[in-house]
Scaffold this motif. Structure first.
Motif, PDB file in Angstrom:
ATOM      1  N   ILE A 125       0.836  -1.203   0.000  1.00  0.00           N
ATOM      2  CA  ILE A 125       0.000   0.000   0.000  1.00  0.00           C
ATOM      3  C   ILE A 125       0.875   1.260   0.000  1.00  0.00           C
ATOM      4  O   ILE A 125       2.096   1.180   0.207  1.00  0.00           O
ATOM      5  N   ASN A 126       0.248   2.395  -0.191  1.00  0.00           N
ATOM      6  CA  ASN A 126       0.956   3.669  -0.282  1.00  0.00           C
ATOM      7  C   ASN A 126       1.806   3.932   0.965  1.00  0.00           C
ATOM      8  O   ASN A 126       1.314   3.791   2.083  1.00  0.00           O
ATOM      9  N   ALA A 128       4.256   2.326   2.300  1.00  0.00           N
ATOM     10  CA  ALA A 128       4.716   1.200   3.131  1.00  0.00           C
ATOM     11  C   ALA A 128       6.241   1.133   3.207  1.00  0.00           C
ATOM     12  O   ALA A 128       6.800   0.597   4.175  1.00  0.00           O
ATOM     13  N   LYS A 130       8.107   0.698  -0.079  1.00  0.00           N
ATOM     14  CA  LYS A 130       8.525  -0.103  -1.246  1.00  0.00           C
ATOM     15  C   LYS A 130       9.779   0.451  -1.917  1.00  0.00           C
ATOM     16  O   LYS A 130      10.764  -0.252  -2.095  1.00  0.00           O
ATOM     17  N   ASP A 154       6.250   2.362 -10.854  1.00  0.00           N
ATOM     18  CA  ASP A 154       5.263   3.297 -10.294  1.00  0.00           C
ATOM     19  C   ASP A 154       5.178   4.470 -11.259  1.00  0.00           C
ATOM     20  O   ASP A 154       5.964   5.411 -11.197  1.00  0.00           O
ATOM     21  N   ARG A 157       2.360   7.932  -9.280  1.00  0.00           N
ATOM     22  CA  ARG A 157       2.648   9.060  -8.394  1.00  0.00           C
ATOM     23  C   ARG A 157       3.712   9.966  -9.029  1.00  0.00           C
ATOM     24  O   ARG A 157       4.752   9.489  -9.487  1.00  0.00           O
ATOM     25  N   GLY A 209       1.865   2.482  -5.014  1.00  0.00           N
ATOM     26  CA  GLY A 209       1.158   2.056  -3.809  1.00  0.00           C
ATOM     27  C   GLY A 209      -0.333   1.948  -4.095  1.00  0.00           C
ATOM     28  O   GLY A 209      -0.870   2.724  -4.888  1.00  0.00           O
ATOM     29  N   THR A 270       8.676  -3.207   7.283  1.00  0.00           N
ATOM     30  CA  THR A 270       9.472  -1.990   7.464  1.00  0.00           C
ATOM     31  C   THR A 270       9.094  -1.261   8.758  1.00  0.00           C
ATOM     32  O   THR A 270       8.110  -1.594   9.412  1.00  0.00           O
ATOM     33  N   LYS A 271       9.886  -0.254   9.067  1.00  0.00           N
ATOM     34  CA  LYS A 271       9.607   0.725  10.124  1.00  0.00           C
ATOM     35  C   LYS A 271       9.477   0.113  11.513  1.00  0.00           C
ATOM     36  O   LYS A 271       8.748   0.632  12.354  1.00  0.00           O
ATOM     37  N   GLY A 296      12.898  -3.851   8.109  1.00  0.00           N
ATOM     38  CA  GLY A 296      13.453  -2.493   8.038  1.00  0.00           C
ATOM     39  C   GLY A 296      13.520  -1.912   9.431  1.00  0.00           C
ATOM     40  O   GLY A 296      12.528  -1.890  10.155  1.00  0.00           O
ATOM     41  N   ILE A 297      14.739  -1.468   9.823  1.00  0.00           N
ATOM     42  CA  ILE A 297      14.902  -0.913  11.175  1.00  0.00           C
ATOM     43  C   ILE A 297      15.473   0.507  11.126  1.00  0.00           C
ATOM     44  O   ILE A 297      16.115   0.958  12.065  1.00  0.00           O
ATOM     45  N   GLY A 298      15.245   1.200  10.015  1.00  0.00           N
ATOM     46  CA  GLY A 298      15.740   2.572   9.899  1.00  0.00           C
ATOM     47  C   GLY A 298      15.805   2.970   8.441  1.00  0.00           C
ATOM     48  O   GLY A 298      15.450   2.183   7.560  1.00  0.00           O
ATOM     49  N   GLU A 299      16.272   4.198   8.183  1.00  0.00           N
ATOM     50  CA  GLU A 299      16.221   4.703   6.810  1.00  0.00           C
ATOM     51  C   GLU A 299      17.492   4.467   5.999  1.00  0.00           C
ATOM     52  O   GLU A 299      17.490   4.623   4.790  1.00  0.00           O
TER      53      GLU A 299
END
Ligand SMILES: Nc1nc2c(ncn2[C@@H]2O[C@H](COP(=O)(O)OP(=O)(O)OP(=O)(O)O)[C@@H](O)[C@H]2O)c(=O)[nH]1
Ligand SMILES: [Mg+2]
Length: 326
Positions: A125-126, A128, A130, A154, A157, A209, A270-271, A296-299
């Protein structure tokens, strides 16, 4: 302490990676395993309230109803069949059971280095994560010696193509794109043909997304998949669903619908760094039994980790003296 999962001797690099994993999971550690350990270490005796309190902690941490009932049932049996007087004796059992839920989903992607364009279709989804996950994966694959190409699928967007191209420039990864509004399936088809001609090992395709409840958008994604199979009958080799952990139980609903429509073969969550809802991994593993490829544990690029059940459980439970299991 409380370790049944063997740790191999940890190198400084592994130690550092493990410390970052623990740090990335700190909210889940404090809300979920921290609360469990507090309860089991401080309570003097085992009574029926104890199991109820464990149940509440599990549910509050988004472990989900089914996995929670399995765990409580398992602990109840264990209490019945063994002479246990102190709550802390339950810790290893609990840890072992949580590990057994994740273990079947601990399967990393195993991609041959044969230049035959192994394709990964990335959906979700938007917002998330990706596109970010694609950038991180591409970087990690390149570090392992794979040649990688990206497809800017994509086309919906504004600025999505630029976002992927920025990742591409950062790590010198070629990106196949057309303008915004182009047909996503045709961009990805062209990218597969190009990756095949250039004998690229891995092609990762981004998609727009979309809410799993919008059937027309899910139909569009199915079409992308059908068109990919025309370029290579085995494509996509991996249909990856990216889920944002911070939405908790909603991630489970999304995963179920995406899986029905798309036959998901791998999940990235993620996140985890921004949420206390890390228990959602147990709900997803218990309910769907689909490999969890990454978390995912960070950017940053290194904050995408191959999912490993041993490391994940150790990072949630263990004190600072223990190292990475892998
Ligand atoms: N803290 C944190 N942020 C993340 C993680 N993964 C992605 N993000 C952030 O989440 C935001 C959305 O990420 P995108 O990669 O653009 O998400 P997307 O799924 O491609 O979004 P759409 O293309 O709009 O559907 C960005 O700000 C990312 O930096 C993560 O593991 N941890
Ligand atoms: Mg995106």
């Amino acid at each position: 302490m409380f370790g049944f999962i063997k740790s191999k001797s940890a190198t400084p690099k592994n130690k550092n990676l493990f410390a970052r994993l623990k740090d990335g999971l700190k909210r889940t550690r404090s809300n979920f395993t921290g609360n469990l350990l507090n309860l089991l270490l401080n309570r003097q005796s085992i009574d029926k309230d104890l199991l109820e309190e464990i149940e509440t902690i599990l549910l509050m941490a988004d472990v989900g109803v089914d996995a929670t009932s399995d765990i409580i049932e398992n602990l109840t049996k264990h209490l019945k069949n063994n002479k246990i007087s102190e709550p802390k004796e339950l810790i290893d059992k609990l840890k072992e059971h949580l590990h057994s839920i994740l273990q079947p989903c601990s399967q990393t992607l195993d991609i041959p280095k044969t230049g035959s364009a192994y394709t990964i279709l990335v959906t979700g989804i938007n917002g998330a994560g990706k596109t970010t996950t694609i950038g991180k994966m591409a970087h990690q694959f390149q570090q392992k010696g794979y040649s990688v190409m990206l497809a800017a699928g994509d086309t919906y967007r504004a600025a999505a193509v630029e976002q992927l191209e920025t990742w591409g420039e950062r790590h010198n990864t070629p990106v196949i794109s057309q303008s915004t509004g182009a047909d996503s399936a045709s961009v990805i088809f062209d990218a597969i043909k190009s990756a095949q001609a250039k004998k690229v090992d891995i092609l990762i395709a981004d998609t727009a997304g979309r809410l799993h409840t919008k059937s027309n958008l899910m139909e569009e994604l199915k079409k992308v998949k059908r068109v990919m199979a025309k370029a290579d009958q085995n494509a996509p080799h991996e249909t990856m669903l990216v889920l944002d952990a911070s939405i908790g139980q909603n991630a489970l609903n999304q995963a179920q619908t995406f899986h029905q429509d798309m036959n998901v073969t791998g999940i990235t969550i993620t996140k985890l760094d921004g949420t206390a809802k890390g228990g959602i991994l147990f709900a997803i593993a218990r309910q769907l039994n689909i490999p969890i490829r990454y978390i995912g544990i960070g950017e940053g690029s290194e904050d995408l980790r191959e999912f490993n059940a041993d490391n994940f459980i150790n990072a949630l439970f263990e004190n600072d003296s223990q190292g990475e299991a892998k």
